[in-house]
Design a protein around this motif. Structure first.
Motif, PDB file in Angstrom:
ATOM      1  N   GLU A 174       0.887  -1.112   0.051  1.00 53.00           N
ATOM      2  CA  GLU A 174       0.003   0.079  -0.154  1.00 53.00           C
ATOM      3  C   GLU A 174       0.833   1.305   0.030  1.00 53.00           C
ATOM      4  N   ALA A 185       2.413   1.946  -3.483  1.00 59.66           N
ATOM      5  CA  ALA A 185       1.203   2.326  -4.287  1.00 59.66           C
ATOM      6  C   ALA A 185       1.013   3.859  -4.396  1.00 59.66           C
ATOM      7  N   GLU A 186       1.144   4.404  -2.889  1.00 63.61           N
ATOM      8  CA  GLU A 186       0.995   5.698  -2.723  1.00 63.61           C
ATOM      9  C   GLU A 186       2.073   6.572  -3.327  1.00 63.61           C
ATOM     10  N   ASN A 225       7.144   7.431 -12.781  1.00 61.55           N
ATOM     11  CA  ASN A 225       6.554   8.515 -12.843  1.00 61.55           C
ATOM     12  C   ASN A 225       7.300   9.698 -13.325  1.00 61.55           C
ATOM     13  N   SER A 251       2.314   2.600  -8.990  1.00 64.41           N
ATOM     14  CA  SER A 251       1.831   3.445  -7.929  1.00 64.41           C
ATOM     15  C   SER A 251       0.439   3.783  -8.658  1.00 64.41           C
ATOM     16  N   LYS A 252      -0.246   4.452  -7.980  1.00 64.67           N
ATOM     17  CA  LYS A 252      -1.629   5.047  -8.338  1.00 64.67           C
ATOM     18  C   LYS A 252      -1.325   6.178  -9.205  1.00 64.67           C
ATOM     19  N   ALA A 305      -0.640   4.938 -12.389  1.00 66.58           N
ATOM     20  CA  ALA A 305      -1.964   4.254 -13.343  1.00 66.58           C
ATOM     21  C   ALA A 305      -2.452   5.751 -13.910  1.00 66.58           C
ATOM     22  N   ILE A 306      -2.423   6.496 -13.374  1.00 66.69           N
ATOM     23  CA  ILE A 306      -3.059   7.773 -13.967  1.00 66.69           C
ATOM     24  C   ILE A 306      -2.293   8.477 -14.768  1.00 66.69           C
ATOM     25  N   TYR A 315     -16.304   4.122  -7.497  1.00 64.69           N
ATOM     26  CA  TYR A 315     -15.188   3.858  -8.361  1.00 64.69           C
ATOM     27  C   TYR A 315     -14.922   5.131  -8.781  1.00 64.69           C
ATOM     28  N   SER A 316     -13.718   5.415  -9.213  1.00 62.84           N
ATOM     29  CA  SER A 316     -13.168   6.767  -9.827  1.00 62.84           C
ATOM     30  C   SER A 316     -12.846   6.399 -11.271  1.00 62.84           C
ATOM     31  N   SER A 317     -12.539   5.143 -11.719  1.00 66.45           N
ATOM     32  CA  SER A 317     -12.119   4.914 -13.080  1.00 66.45           C
ATOM     33  C   SER A 317     -12.288   3.168 -13.184  1.00 66.45           C
TER      34      SER A 317
END
Length: 209
Positions: free
Chosen positions: A7, A10-11, A18, A69-70, A73-74, A124-126
């Motif tokens: 976790e 991922a943050e 990135n 990471s999140k 992914a964005i 959900y956001s996506s």
């Protein structure tokens, strides 16, 4: 096999993948300026080639270094869509592609963006990117450099290389646009199924005073 990210990892925001994705985003306005301003097509093509390579590189590094990471992914799909938008604007401005084509590609993303409020009602956001969407993006990222390479330019001369580039470029364009919209319809269908199968997220109860 790479270990699954925990976790905390991922943050993370400041990772090598990135940083590469941020760098790829910086190439978007550069590409647009090269195509519309000085019309330096060779340099614009180089920007697209580097963008395509780093698109693969950041994903590979994220898996190899366990730096998924999140944020990554964005960033990855955002960078892809920014490049597609920049390319269709540039090629549409140069009249290399018709304006209706320059409109229907970002129109799909606008329609999908309108589905986000419905996703949020289900927590959900996506939705995860599926293979069809990746194949569509890959097809378009192959198509646009070929169409740019096939542009005869100011002198109007068209050689063998330009002719071949235009033929293959339009083949990839037709394939990519079709898959792009097909993927969009699948995303919309997934949202519909989610709305039916998942109950709405209840709002938190107010604190008692």
């Amino acid at each position: 096999m790479s270990p699954a990210p925990d976790e905390s990892s991922a943050e993370r925001v400041f990772t090598i993948p990135n940083a590469i994705s941020f760098g790829r985003l910086l190439g978007v306005p550069l590409f647009l300026w090269l195509v519309i301003g000085p019309r330096a097509d060779e340099w614009a093509l180089l920007v697209l080639v580097i963008a395509g390579f780093t698109d693969y590189l950041d994903g590979w590094l994220a898996r190899s270094l366990n730096q998924m990471s999140k944020m990554g992914a964005i960033l990855d799909p955002v960078a892809d869509r920014c490049y597609i938008l920049a390319v269709v604007i540039g090629l549409g401005y140069r009249e290399i592609i018709p304006w209706w084509l320059a409109i229907i590609l970002p129109l799909r993303d606008v329609l999908l963006f309108g589905l986000i409020p419905f996703l949020r009602t289900r927590g959900y956001s996506s939705l995860p990117v599926h293979f069809l969407g990746k194949a569509a993006t890959a097809g378009l990222l192959y198509a646009f450099p070929l169409l740019l390479l096939g542009d005869p330019g100011a002198d109007g001369e068209v050689g063998t290389v330009e002719n071949l580039a235009r033929v293959f470029g339009w083949a990839f364009t037709i394939w990519g646009v079709s898959l792009y919209w097909w993927a969009g319809l699948l995303y919309a269908w997934q949202v519909r199924r989610l709305m039916v199968s998942v109950p709405p997220v209840s709002a938190p109860a107010p604190d008692a005073r």
